[in-house]
Design an enzyme around this catalytic site. Sequence first.
Site, PDB file in Angstrom:
ATOM      1  N   HIS A 118       0.821  -1.225   0.000  1.00 33.62           N
ATOM      2  CA  HIS A 118       0.000   0.000   0.000  1.00 33.62           C
ATOM      3  C   HIS A 118       0.852   1.271   0.000  1.00 33.62           C
ATOM      4  O   HIS A 118       0.518   2.261   0.657  1.00 33.62           O
ATOM      5  CB  HIS A 118      -0.949   0.019   1.203  1.00 33.62           C
ATOM      6  CG  HIS A 118      -1.919  -1.117   1.237  1.00 33.62           C
ATOM      7  ND1 HIS A 118      -3.115  -1.102   0.534  1.00 33.62           N
ATOM      8  CD2 HIS A 118      -1.872  -2.308   1.866  1.00 33.62           C
ATOM      9  CE1 HIS A 118      -3.761  -2.248   0.749  1.00 33.62           C
ATOM     10  NE2 HIS A 118      -3.022  -2.990   1.546  1.00 33.62           N
ATOM     11  N   ASN A 178     -10.055  -3.565   2.167  1.00 31.86           N
ATOM     12  CA  ASN A 178      -9.812  -3.489   0.732  1.00 31.86           C
ATOM     13  C   ASN A 178     -11.141  -3.303   0.012  1.00 31.86           C
ATOM     14  O   ASN A 178     -12.210  -3.549   0.584  1.00 31.86           O
ATOM     15  CB  ASN A 178      -9.144  -4.772   0.214  1.00 31.86           C
ATOM     16  CG  ASN A 178      -7.666  -4.827   0.532  1.00 31.86           C
ATOM     17  OD1 ASN A 178      -7.021  -3.815   0.724  1.00 31.86           O
ATOM     18  ND2 ASN A 178      -7.130  -6.039   0.592  1.00 31.86           N
ATOM     19  N   TYR A 238       0.932  -5.378  10.919  1.00 33.59           N
ATOM     20  CA  TYR A 238       0.644  -3.998  10.523  1.00 33.59           C
ATOM     21  C   TYR A 238       1.229  -3.001  11.506  1.00 33.59           C
ATOM     22  O   TYR A 238       1.886  -2.025  11.128  1.00 33.59           O
ATOM     23  CB  TYR A 238      -0.874  -3.792  10.379  1.00 33.59           C
ATOM     24  CG  TYR A 238      -1.393  -4.173   9.016  1.00 33.59           C
ATOM     25  CD1 TYR A 238      -1.204  -5.455   8.518  1.00 33.59           C
ATOM     26  CD2 TYR A 238      -2.070  -3.260   8.230  1.00 33.59           C
ATOM     27  CE1 TYR A 238      -1.673  -5.813   7.270  1.00 33.59           C
ATOM     28  CE2 TYR A 238      -2.546  -3.610   6.980  1.00 33.59           C
ATOM     29  CZ  TYR A 238      -2.351  -4.887   6.506  1.00 33.59           C
ATOM     30  OH  TYR A 238      -2.809  -5.222   5.264  1.00 33.59           O
TER      31      TYR A 238
END
Length: 494
Positions: free
Chosen positions: A56, A129, A339
């Site tokens: 991303h 997403n 993450y």
Amino acid sequence: MAAAGPIYTTSNGRPITFASASQTVGDHGPILLQDFHLIDVLAHFDRERIPERVVHAKGAGAFGEFVVTHDITDMTSADLFSEIGKKTKVAVRFSTVGGEKGSADAARDPRGFSIKFYTEQGNWDMVGNHTPVFFIRDGIKFPQFIHTQKRNPRTNLKDATMFWDFLSSNQESVHQVIQLFSDRGTPGSYRHCDTFSGHTFKFTKDDGTFKYVKFHVKTDQGHWDMTNEEATALTASNPDHATEDLFNAIERGEYPSWTLYVQILDPKNAERFRWNILDVTKVWPHSEVPLRPVGKMTLNRNPENYFAEIEQIAFSPAHLVPGIEPSADPMLQARLFSYADSQRHRLGVNYQQIPVNRPLHAYAPFQRDGFMAITGNYGAAPNYPSPLKPNTYLPVDKPIDAAHETWVGRAVHNLQPVTDEDFVQANMLWEVLGRTKDQQQHLVHNISVHLFAAIKDVRERTYGMFERANKDLGRRVREETERVRATKGLNAAE
């Protein structure tokens, strides 16, 4: 006379008269080491770039608010849903997944669409997403998968063989592959994208009861997707088209909005459900688990500084609030660590103190020091549990349904092999595409113009994957891919 505006200074606050000149020995002599302003500017310039996101990397963002429109307090004790009309500030980042920071907005790629809700009980990140499923369901495969979307280590070029070799070797990906290579894989703008949690979470209540939940955030602008050729042309003419579209729409007061829905499953119903509810490669059909409306999100402010507010914004599915908890979804469990850890690497261990990431209320005296501890470092509070200054939080022991937890263990274990069930929803999507003119043909074409460059063994395995979903789909992909190879004179080379 007082200066009309701010006085230019060095980083330590010393006013500078000649901001565009270096100190020299005489008019033409060498530059002086004592010129701290020069050294300060150059040294900072050398360090302006931080590591881009591994995934991303290319993105855009904006700010706004979420308003509750429907009562769901029967499902969750989360404070942001506590009453109709309640408003919560939000920050949103849109992105492509596989490309570098300078890649094109029109690339065939899932669109990341993550929302940070600044709630009274902490920041909740809905990290989603624009497709409701994903390629894999085991986090151990995630680094391997992302590597195949990057550049070949020898040629430094994108590699069709590497791309399709992984997907056809991990055929639980077939549902997402059909999503990606339909026109849904090239949305026309961020404003026309939905976002989905994909993963299953839990809505919890203070009494310890819970329901399984999936989040859907649906665009109020309607969907707008591009053909492969339209996306290719836009990549050449304006690689930042979606970033530009979002910014300009908000600047002219055309504020985009989305409606949040949830799908809810009782644990007992989850045990009887056809699809493994912990499998991120599957959807819950709306005919069986209908959407329940929750509220509306509107984006009404652009960032004042892209780096400070969008490049440094940090999302993680582990950023949850009371009333929302993770499920045992194995892919989600891996992301809960990965993450947040990637942000510690990019931004430093105190990344939550950066203004765009800072919760409305945070007191964590057991987290001290480290790079860029910028909010007072919790002052004189002890950095250990002390009876002199007891903690103000009260841990809540919630009952555990032991029998259901046993079922959860089996459900996780059952995600290991690829079975015929993994191709059923892929076939259902193929049939859905057949209800709209040309969409099946677009899918076949979009696959063929990418797959043709892969080696024969990989092509054959990929044809087999699509045939297992639908024989007609597999046949058409085979014929079209080999036709593309023939037009390029490639078949004779094998």
